[in-house]
Design a protein around this motif. Structure first.
Motif, PDB file in Angstrom:
ATOM      1  N   GLU A 171       0.779  -1.178   0.011  1.00 36.14           N
ATOM      2  CA  GLU A 171      -0.164  -0.117  -0.111  1.00 36.14           C
ATOM      3  C   GLU A 171       0.888   1.266  -0.077  1.00 36.14           C
ATOM      4  N   LYS A 204      -0.443   1.786  11.683  1.00 33.61           N
ATOM      5  CA  LYS A 204      -0.507   1.772  10.294  1.00 33.61           C
ATOM      6  C   LYS A 204      -1.910   0.798  10.058  1.00 33.61           C
ATOM      7  N   ALA A 248      -4.985   2.866  11.315  1.00 34.26           N
ATOM      8  CA  ALA A 248      -5.348   3.816  10.031  1.00 34.26           C
ATOM      9  C   ALA A 248      -5.947   3.107   8.965  1.00 34.26           C
ATOM     10  N   ARG A 249      -5.400   1.930   8.292  1.00 33.66           N
ATOM     11  CA  ARG A 249      -6.201   1.203   7.334  1.00 33.66           C
ATOM     12  C   ARG A 249      -7.587   0.651   7.756  1.00 33.66           C
ATOM     13  N   SER A 250      -7.768   0.371   8.830  1.00 34.13           N
ATOM     14  CA  SER A 250      -8.984  -0.317   9.458  1.00 34.13           C
ATOM     15  C   SER A 250     -10.021   0.860   9.370  1.00 34.13           C
ATOM     16  N   ALA A 251      -9.531   2.132   9.971  1.00 42.12           N
ATOM     17  CA  ALA A 251     -10.244   3.237  10.089  1.00 42.12           C
ATOM     18  C   ALA A 251     -10.968   3.595   8.633  1.00 42.12           C
ATOM     19  N   GLN A 252      -9.853   3.469   7.656  1.00 42.21           N
ATOM     20  CA  GLN A 252     -10.469   3.789   6.104  1.00 42.21           C
ATOM     21  C   GLN A 252     -11.591   2.696   5.553  1.00 42.21           C
TER      22      GLN A 252
END
Length: 176
Positions: free
Chosen positions: A26, A168, A171-175
């Motif tokens: 990513e 990281k 943050a990915r989970s929040a997206q």
């Protein structure tokens, strides 16, 4: 260690490596795991280990835009105290211990030279690609992350701390 404990450990290590690979992809890297470097007998003599097995790189991460290849040690370090700063500060002429690429300049030079030649022959990197050593541990010994980061920065090596990996992932989970 029981067979069941060993299996849990293997699953945990694979899961951590999968997460790291995904995060690197990513971030624009192409990732290859478990790459064996085919040292010649002459190169093995040069490092003082004539019967050494092929060094295995946990993960290679190539960023085409930056022409950079990260040569990464990626370990979950479950059921251990984690990476210790003292281990990374050791210096060995003949490669010894868990972190040979980090602690032996000669070993690192020989392995990196052969690795670059192999990847060039396979057409997987360009001749001007820069190789950079790095570490992504799942665990660092108590309170040593910042000191380890400072050491890695001083040597211009790549480093993601366990907290960075967690951030990281979060943050990915929040997206979504």
């Amino acid at each position: 260690m029981s067979e069941q404990q060993q299996q849990r450990l293997i699953v945990g290590v694979d899961k951590f490596e999968n997460i790291v690979a995904l995060l690197l992809e990513e971030a624009g890297f192409w990732v290859r795991r478990g790459f064996k470097v085919a040292l010649t007998q002459d190169e093995k003599r040069q490092i003082g280990k004539t019967s050494a097995p092929k060094p295995e790189i946990d993960m290679l991460a190539y960023h085409p835009g930056r022409q950079e290849l990260l040569v990464l040690e990626v370990k979950a370090y479950q059921d251990t105290p984690g990476v210790k700063l003292a281990q990374m500060q050791e210096v060995h002429e003949v490669p010894t211990g868990r972190f040979k690429l980090f602690t032996s300049d000669l070993y690192r030079q020989v392995v990196f030279t052969r690795l670059q030649q192999q990847l060039l022959e396979l057409g997987q990197i360009a001749e001007h690609t820069q190789l950079r050593l790095g570490l992504i541990p799942g665990k660092v010994n108590q309170g040593q992350s910042e000191a380890l980061r400072a050491l890695m920065q001083e040597r211009d090596w790549f480093f993601w701390s366990p907290d960075e990996v967690k951030a990281k992932v979060a943050a990915r989970s929040a997206q979504g």
